[in-house]
Scaffold this motif. Structure first.
Motif, PDB file in Angstrom:
ATOM      1  N   SER A 235      14.851  -3.673   9.812  1.00 17.99           N
ATOM      2  CA  SER A 235      14.521  -3.110   8.501  1.00 17.99           C
ATOM      3  C   SER A 235      13.308  -3.783   7.871  1.00 17.99           C
ATOM      4  N   PRO A 238       7.816  -2.224  10.360  1.00 17.70           N
ATOM      5  CA  PRO A 238       7.509  -0.795  10.278  1.00 17.70           C
ATOM      6  C   PRO A 238       8.362  -0.013  11.272  1.00 17.70           C
ATOM      7  N   THR A 261       1.404   7.229   0.314  1.00 14.80           N
ATOM      8  CA  THR A 261       2.258   7.380  -0.858  1.00 14.80           C
ATOM      9  C   THR A 261       3.716   7.447  -0.435  1.00 14.80           C
ATOM     10  N   GLY A 262       4.620   7.242  -1.397  1.00 17.39           N
ATOM     11  CA  GLY A 262       6.043   7.394  -1.148  1.00 17.39           C
ATOM     12  C   GLY A 262       6.542   6.494  -0.041  1.00 17.39           C
ATOM     13  N   SER A 263       7.315   7.069   0.885  1.00 20.76           N
ATOM     14  CA  SER A 263       7.885   6.275   1.976  1.00 20.76           C
ATOM     15  C   SER A 263       6.802   5.733   2.899  1.00 20.76           C
ATOM     16  N   ASP A 264       5.673   6.447   2.999  1.00 23.18           N
ATOM     17  CA  ASP A 264       4.572   5.942   3.822  1.00 23.18           C
ATOM     18  C   ASP A 264       4.026   4.638   3.250  1.00 23.18           C
ATOM     19  N   ARG A 265       3.966   4.539   1.919  1.00 22.97           N
ATOM     20  CA  ARG A 265       3.492   3.299   1.308  1.00 22.97           C
ATOM     21  C   ARG A 265       4.490   2.170   1.539  1.00 22.97           C
ATOM     22  N   SER A 266       5.782   2.472   1.486  1.00 24.16           N
ATOM     23  CA  SER A 266       6.799   1.447   1.768  1.00 24.16           C
ATOM     24  C   SER A 266       6.672   0.945   3.197  1.00 24.16           C
ATOM     25  N   GLU A 267       6.421   1.871   4.117  1.00 24.54           N
ATOM     26  CA  GLU A 267       6.234   1.484   5.517  1.00 24.54           C
ATOM     27  C   GLU A 267       4.980   0.643   5.689  1.00 24.54           C
ATOM     28  N   ALA A 269       3.661  -1.392   3.625  1.00 20.68           N
ATOM     29  CA  ALA A 269       3.890  -2.751   3.131  1.00 20.68           C
ATOM     30  C   ALA A 269       4.607  -3.624   4.154  1.00 20.68           C
ATOM     31  N   LYS A 270       5.368  -3.012   5.050  1.00 20.32           N
ATOM     32  CA  LYS A 270       6.133  -3.783   6.036  1.00 20.32           C
ATOM     33  C   LYS A 270       5.257  -4.395   7.134  1.00 20.32           C
TER      34      LYS A 270
END
Length: 391
Positions: A235, A238, A261-267, A269-270
């Motif tokens: 988790s 990426p 944006t959205g979930s792509d931005r969260s990914e 950051a990983k």
């Protein structure tokens, strides 16, 4: 005032550039390779070793028949050096070198390894390279080392003259750059900061994940090489890296640019900080000192990197492991034998000289099976533009 045709050409050029910029940093899953699929997606180099190792690279039939290329009981694809034969003088120990059938340009390359070759005289590498006249078109070394001289992995670039990376510790990478000039040998290189990123320590820890993000078009950031030890929670990585380990299918695309944006931005950051980073610095933005002396950052990467084959191999001795065999401690460990003599006469020393590959996957924006970057507008837009130009 510009003529209508001049304006049209200018507009078409602008749209073409825009389409390329939109595609940059947005990559689609092209290949996910596990188990016996490696036999279909890679070809076996069976020529002499360009790095002058004490090896005999074998063809696919020989590798499979002799157990040098196989799928183990855990479903991992394994390639190795022969560990049963005393080799006659003047010959090399049999080993394997794989080249991808499909070429890769800009995009994301991911691999999970449970084991990499270790032992004196070994020189394992996971890399990408032009199939033209080296180093024209460039080389990117993702995993490399010799004689177990880790425990930290070394990532490198090899190019024609004119590409330079600043040395030392930097904020854009976790590792330390020791060589600045990327041209020819030894190229520019960065040592990872993780003590379990190479060799025996990597294997004792149970393996890990490597990824390379190659983004070399004008305005793109450059080339980053990443590492996560096997103990990293899926988790925290990426999804494009950890998908199978996380028990889910690999995502169909990955976004690497700041417009995510959205979930792509969260990914995004990983990903965190790369272990090694090589900046894409255009000549127009480089300092005068860097342009004149190479003391600084200058590497206009579109001039240095073409389509690459993905390569994974194990050579023995040769230009690196052979030259460092003595002061690595290996010679003293084996009665001051030469590297070549050691390789020929000690088959059992190569029991652990193997790659175990869980999976490999490639993301890019290719428009054809050979990996060429897509720079196409939609058919409708092209028709409209052509119609406008000819009216």
């Amino acid at each position: 005032m510009l003529s209508r045709s001049a304006v049209s050409v200018t507009a078409l050029a602008a749209i073409l550039l825009l389409s390329s910029a939109v595609l940059a940093g947005n990559y689609t899953l092209r290949e996910e390779i596990t188990g016996r699929q490696f036999l279909d997606r890679f070809w076996f180099w069976s020529y002499s070793d360009p790095t002058h190792g004490t090896v005999d690279y074998v063809d696919e039939f020989t590798a499979v028949a002799r157990g040098l290329a196989t799928v183990n009981s855990d479903g991992r694809f394994m390639i190795r050096a022969d560990n049963t034969t005393v080799v006659p003088f003047g010959q090399g120990r049999q080993s394997v070198r794989l080249h991808s059938k499909r070429l890769m340009s800009d995009g994301v390359l991911v691999a999970k390894f449970t084991h990499m070759p270790q032992g004196c005289a070994t020189w394992p590498a996971f890399w990408t390279c032009t199939n033209d006249r080296w180093p024209s078109g460039g080389e990117i070394d993702i995993v490399e080392g010799a004689n177990d001289q880790g425990p930290r992995n070394l990532a490198s670039l090899h190019t024609l003259y004119g590409c330079h990376i600043p040395t030392g510790s930097r904020s854009d990478q976790a590792g330390v750059t020791s060589q600045s000039d990327c041209s020819y040998q030894p190229g520019c290189s960065a040592s990872f900061n993780a003590n379990n990123s190479f060799g025996p320590n990597f294997n004792q820890n149970g393996g890990g994940y490597f990824a390379m993000r190659r983004e070399t078009r004008p305005g793109d950031p450059g080339i980053g090489v990443y590492f996560w030890p096997i103990s990293t929670a899926p988790s925290a990585m990426p999804a494009v890296v950890a998908a199978i380990a996380n028990g889910v299918s690999a995502p169909k695309y990955v976004v690497t640019n700041s417009n995510a944006t959205g979930s792509d931005r969260s990914e995004l950051a990983k990903w965190g900080q790369p272990s090694a980073f090589f900046a894409n610095t255009a000549n127009s933005t480089a300092s005068a000192s860097a342009l004149a002396t190479g003391d600084g950052s200058v590497c206009q990467m579109q001039d240095y990197f073409d389509e690459h084959e993905i390569i994974i191999n194990l050579t023995l001795c040769g230009d690196w492991a052979g030259e460092t065999f003595g002061f690595s401690g290996c010679a003293a460990q084996y009665q001051n034998a030469s590297c070549e003599s050691f390789v020929r006469n000690n088959p059992s020393a190569f029991t652990d000289a193997r790659w175990e590959i869980d999976y490999m996957r490639v993301y890019d924006n290719a428009s054809s099976p050979n990996g060429r970057p897509a720079r196409l507008l939609s058919f409708a837009i092209l028709l409209a533009m052509i119609g406008y130009l000819v009216v």
